[in-house]
Write a protein that holds these residues in place. Structure first.
Motif, PDB file in Angstrom:
ATOM      1  N   THR A  78      57.783  36.961  48.706  1.00 10.84           N
ATOM      2  CA  THR A  78      59.143  37.477  48.889  1.00 10.84           C
ATOM      3  C   THR A  78      59.070  38.598  49.912  1.00 10.84           C
ATOM      4  O   THR A  78      58.364  39.593  49.715  1.00 10.84           O
ATOM      5  CB  THR A  78      59.727  38.003  47.569  1.00 10.84           C
ATOM      6  N   THR A 137      67.517  42.489  54.198  1.00 12.15           N
ATOM      7  CA  THR A 137      67.397  41.037  54.091  1.00 12.15           C
ATOM      8  C   THR A 137      66.228  40.712  53.170  1.00 12.15           C
ATOM      9  O   THR A 137      65.320  41.528  52.978  1.00 12.15           O
ATOM     10  CB  THR A 137      67.144  40.390  55.463  1.00 12.15           C
ATOM     11  N   TYR A 138      66.262  39.528  52.603  1.00 13.44           N
ATOM     12  CA  TYR A 138      65.139  39.058  51.798  1.00 13.44           C
ATOM     13  C   TYR A 138      64.933  37.577  52.076  1.00 13.44           C
ATOM     14  O   TYR A 138      65.859  36.823  52.396  1.00 13.44           O
ATOM     15  CB  TYR A 138      65.367  39.299  50.300  1.00 13.44           C
ATOM     16  N   GLU A 139      63.700  37.154  51.936  1.00 15.35           N
ATOM     17  CA  GLU A 139      63.345  35.757  52.155  1.00 15.35           C
ATOM     18  C   GLU A 139      62.235  35.366  51.188  1.00 15.35           C
ATOM     19  O   GLU A 139      61.221  36.056  51.098  1.00 15.35           O
ATOM     20  CB  GLU A 139      62.865  35.547  53.595  1.00 15.35           C
ATOM     21  N   SER A 173      66.924  32.594  51.343  1.00 13.62           N
ATOM     22  CA  SER A 173      67.054  33.917  51.961  1.00 13.62           C
ATOM     23  C   SER A 173      68.460  34.463  51.757  1.00 13.62           C
ATOM     24  O   SER A 173      69.387  33.719  51.390  1.00 13.62           O
ATOM     25  CB  SER A 173      66.736  33.836  53.468  1.00 13.62           C
TER      26      SER A 173
END
Length: 245
Positions: free
Chosen positions: A209, A225-227, A235
């Motif tokens: 993550t 942001t996150y992925e 995401s």
């Protein structure tokens, strides 16, 4: 007859001698007065010259004092605000959107020279976050989730945890500095001199993550942001849209 003549001659001589004596006395008095006036004039001239010399000496000393002051001012180096210029102001409430809805609300509750307290609202859940925010470091040092009232000021009573999460630092940090001096556009507007930091976790099994945060001068966090990687990765993002000051 001869005796009378002698008497007359002697009388005349006495008158002449007397007249000469008076003339010499007048000349002596006159000379003394002139000498006295000359001495007084000389004394006045000397005093005037001394006064002028004192004034000139004083005027010559003044530039030295000014020069000393200028040198002292040059030696005083202003302190570098560092990361403090990225700190948002007390009372500001920032609202973040995912592109459609407001998903996160962040409000600055209190601040001092070392710490800043935020009230966070995520999907109706309130939490308290306290950051150590100094010119050389930004670190999460206290967090309390699911609280009834996140607006209570805890700066005078909280205990920092022993393992802070360091986001920005002139030394080492858990978050990686990706870039600095970046120009960024979000829903709220444009920012310059933005810091970009990143953290990778293994909170999801068999995947990474990746969190990326953006900090702007005077506003703090303006985007995240996150992925999640892997076969079923996904995401998302939240960026600043509203600031209530």
């Amino acid at each position: 007859m001869q005796k009378s003549y002698l008497v007359i001659v002697l009388t005349c001589l006495m008158l002449v001698i007397s007249a000469c004596s008076k003339t010499e006395e007048k000349e002596i008095v006159t000379n003394n007065e002139k000498n006295s006036e000359t001495q007084e004039s000389t004394s006045e001239d000397t005093g005037s010259a001394d006064t002028k010399e004192d004034e000139e000496t004083t005027e010559e000393e003044k530039p030295e004092d000014v020069s000393s002051t200028d040198e002292a001012d040059e030696n005083e180096t202003p302190s570098d605000p560092g990361f403090k210029i990225y700190q948002p102001s007390i009372g500001w409430e920032k609202k973040f959107t995912d592109g459609e809805d407001i998903v996160v609300t962040e409000k600055v509750i209190a601040a001092n020279d070392e710490y800043v307290q935020f009230a966070m609202m995520v999907g109706g859940n309130q939490s308290i976050q306290i950051y150590k925010w100094t010119p050389t470091e930004v670190a999460l040092v206290y967090e309390e989730v699911s609280v009834d009232d996140a607006s209570v000021n805890l700066l005078d009573s909280f205990t920092p945890n022993g393992n802070p999460e360091v986001l920005l630092s002139e030394a080492s940090a858990q978050w990686e500095l990706v870039e600095s001096g970046v120009k960024l556009d979000v829903a709220y507007g444009s920012f310059e001199d933005v810091y970009v930091i990143k953290k990778v976790t293994d909170e999801v099994e068999n995947a990474d993550t990746i969190y990326t945060r953006y900090y702007a001068p005077g506003y703090g966090l303006v985007k995240e942001t996150y992925e999640v990687t892997g076969e079923y990765g996904y995401s998302g993002k939240s960026e600043l849209e509203i600031v209530e000051k």
